[in-house]
Design an enzyme around this catalytic site. Structure first.
Site, short mmCIF file in Angstrom:
data_model
loop_
_atom_site.label_atom_id
_atom_site.label_comp_id
_atom_site.label_asym_id
_atom_site.label_seq_id
_atom_site.Cartn_x
_atom_site.Cartn_y
_atom_site.Cartn_z
N ASP A 1 13.13 -1.11 -1.80
CA ASP A 1 11.82 -1.35 -2.40
C ASP A 1 11.82 -2.80 -2.91
O ASP A 1 12.37 -3.09 -3.97
CB ASP A 1 11.58 -0.35 -3.53
CG ASP A 1 10.21 -0.55 -4.19
OD1 ASP A 1 9.59 -1.61 -3.96
OD2 ASP A 1 9.79 0.35 -4.94
N LYS B 1 2.56 -6.96 -4.17
CA LYS B 1 2.46 -8.12 -5.08
C LYS B 1 2.29 -9.46 -4.36
O LYS B 1 1.19 -9.81 -3.96
CB LYS B 1 3.66 -8.13 -6.03
CG LYS B 1 3.74 -6.82 -6.85
CD LYS B 1 4.74 -6.87 -7.96
CE LYS B 1 5.00 -5.51 -8.57
NZ LYS B 1 4.23 -5.16 -9.72
N TYR C 1 11.64 2.07 -10.48
CA TYR C 1 10.27 2.57 -10.33
C TYR C 1 9.81 2.26 -8.91
O TYR C 1 10.03 1.15 -8.42
CB TYR C 1 9.35 1.88 -11.34
CG TYR C 1 7.88 2.25 -11.22
CD1 TYR C 1 7.45 3.54 -11.48
CD2 TYR C 1 6.93 1.30 -10.83
CE1 TYR C 1 6.10 3.87 -11.37
CE2 TYR C 1 5.59 1.63 -10.72
CZ TYR C 1 5.17 2.92 -10.99
OH TYR C 1 3.84 3.25 -10.89
C1 LIG Z 1 9.62 -1.94 -7.36
C2 LIG Z 1 8.23 -1.42 -7.36
N1 LIG Z 1 7.84 -0.57 -6.40
C3 LIG Z 1 6.58 -0.10 -6.34
C4 LIG Z 1 5.65 -0.45 -7.27
C5 LIG Z 1 4.26 0.07 -7.18
O1 LIG Z 1 3.39 -0.94 -6.82
P1 LIG Z 1 1.83 -0.85 -7.17
O2 LIG Z 1 1.74 -1.00 -8.66
O3 LIG Z 1 1.22 -1.98 -6.41
O4 LIG Z 1 1.36 0.48 -6.71
C6 LIG Z 1 6.00 -1.33 -8.30
C7 LIG Z 1 5.02 -1.73 -9.31
O5 LIG Z 1 5.27 -2.49 -10.20
C8 LIG Z 1 7.32 -1.82 -8.35
O6 LIG Z 1 7.72 -2.64 -9.33
#
Ligand SMILES: Cc1ncc(COP(=O)(O)O)c(C=O)c1O
Length: 426
Positions: free
Chosen positions: A238, A266, A145
């Protein structure tokens, strides 16, 4: 205004004015059933719900709170900054300091741009990759994700590689078509796609956290680096979950693989809204105002988030990571023992303080393996744990997040609750 203080009353009110009663879908407990507790306070590894129940929290704001809830140093930093103002829409010393910290910790991050969420970080990273390469297509891996930007809400069908179809209503087919998805860990499939399609980026979670915890073989990430180099695409890690979680240098530091662009979120905001993308000086110089890639934000680099992030990173020294590793390892051992004692086919997969108990007999290497898990059993386990005062992430396909506040007593309580819950759901 009627004040209803119980969870049930709040849920009813929330559902009248907010879709599903929540601000983010997974919070609605759709995957596990039951009703989500509404949280009114938190400290350390505990949250308190509107009915006054104290729960051990293994969600920890989906990984943002590596120091635990309301850590005194983080709260003090936020309070002190709030007194000086909450947002300026102008440069601040705090963002310089946090960018310097990130650059000092993560080898590939020479320059950093702050945004307000992980979604925004990834979305902007892809724009940068497309601008740098002059290409449109992106390769991602099923089960990863990357936030909810249109281009990333596409997934594969079966087979070696499938052109993306929208995975959400409202995503234009024309956008989804530029996203190709293959199975996580399948280097041959990735190489095949990259050889056939000019890719702007190969984007991957270097340890997957969104199909539960899946740690790839190092050769997969090394191989992606080689494929990207050979085919002229950019490698994007990511690290929104893994950044400053699995190590100060991120998963890229552990595996020794250097991406072109990294995305963070985060932890670097210490529990306040944040995101960031980072890369080489050359690449990041394409971002406005230095270059032609436009990207902006009213609250980007928000001083409260920067202060909370800095205070959090200050706590993350070698001892902190050793503690997180030891507690994660202990919980993994105890959960595995509890599951085998209860006679369940289960796998506990872990990277430091991230872990998932999968109800399956296979090692989970990709989304297909994860989906072999018994989700009904997970739902019953989740409910049984909640009754015993332990709040797990409400899906089989999420990581449990430990924080520095989950001390040995908390680990023992979680392990005891798991043993009893597994016995109960038999
Ligand atoms: C690996 C990863 N990338 C991107 C995101 C998106 O982050 P946000 O929820 O702060 O938009 C998440 C959210 O959990 C994530 O786990």
């Amino acid at each position: 205004m009627t004040l209803v203080s119980t969870n049930r009353g709040l849920l009813e009110r929330a559902r009248r004015v907010m879709p599903g009663g929540v601000s983010s879908p997974v919070r609605a407990y759709g995957a596990v059933g039951g009703e989500p507790p509404f949280i009114v306070a938190a400290a350390g590894c505990h949250v308190t719900d509107a009915d006054g129940r104290e729960l051990i929290d293994l969600v920890c704001s989906w990984g943002a709170l590596i120091a635990g809830h309301a850590h005194p140093r983080v709260v003090a930093a936020i309070e002190a900054q709030a007194r000086r103002g909450t947002s300026y829409g102008a440069p601040t010393p705090l963002e310089v300091e946090l960018a310097e910290e990130i650059a000092a910790s993560v080898a590939s991050a020479e320059m950093v741009r702050f945004v307000s969420s992980g979604t925004e970080a990834v979305m902007s990273a892809l724009r940068l990759a497309r601008a740098a390469t002059g290409r449109d297509a992106v390769l991602k891996f099923a089960g990863c994700y990357h936030g909810h930007a249109d281009a990333l809400l596409a997934r594969a069908g079966s087979g070696i590689a499938t052109l993306g179809l929208p995975d959400s209503a409202g995503v234009p087919a024309s956008v989804a078509r530029d996203t190709v998805t293959v199975a996580y860990g399948d280097l041959d499939a990735a190489a095949h796609v990259a050889g056939r399609t000019p890719l702007a980026a190969i984007i991957v979670e270097p340890v997957a956290g969104n199909m539960g915890c899946v740690v790839p073989d190092r050769s997969f990430l090394v191989g992606l680096r080689e494929v990207a180099d050979r085919t002229g695409s950019l490698l994007v890690f990511d690290e929104v979950i893994t950044g400053f979680r699995v190590a100060r240098s991120g998963a890229q530091g552990i595996f020794g693989v250097r991406p072109d662009i990294s995305c963070f979120g985060k932890i670097i905001g210490g529990g306040l809204p944040v995101g960031a993308y980072a890369g080489s000086r050359e690449l990041m110089s394409l971002v406005a105002p230095l270059g032609p890639v436009y990207q902006a934000g009213t609250l980007s680099g928000n001083p409260l988030a920067m202060a909370a992030g800095l205070a959090t990173l200050e706590l993350l020294d070698g001892t902190a990571y050793a503690t997180l590793e030891a507690r994660g390892a202990r919980l993994q051992r105890e959960l595995a023992l509890a599951a085998s004692t209860a006679g369940f086919a289960a796998r506990v997969q872990r990277a430091g303080s991230l872990l998932t108990l999968f109800f399956t007999d296979r090692t989970v290497l990709n989304e297909g393996d994860a989906q072999s898990s018994d989700r009904g059993r997970f739902a019953r386990f989740h409910a049984a744990m909640l009754r015993r005062g332990v709040m797990l992430p409400p899906s089989q396909f999420e990581c449990w997040f430990l924080s520095l506040a989950h001390d040995d007593d908390a680990i023992a309580t979680i392990a005891d609750a798991a043993t009893a819950s597994l016995k109960e759901i038999g």
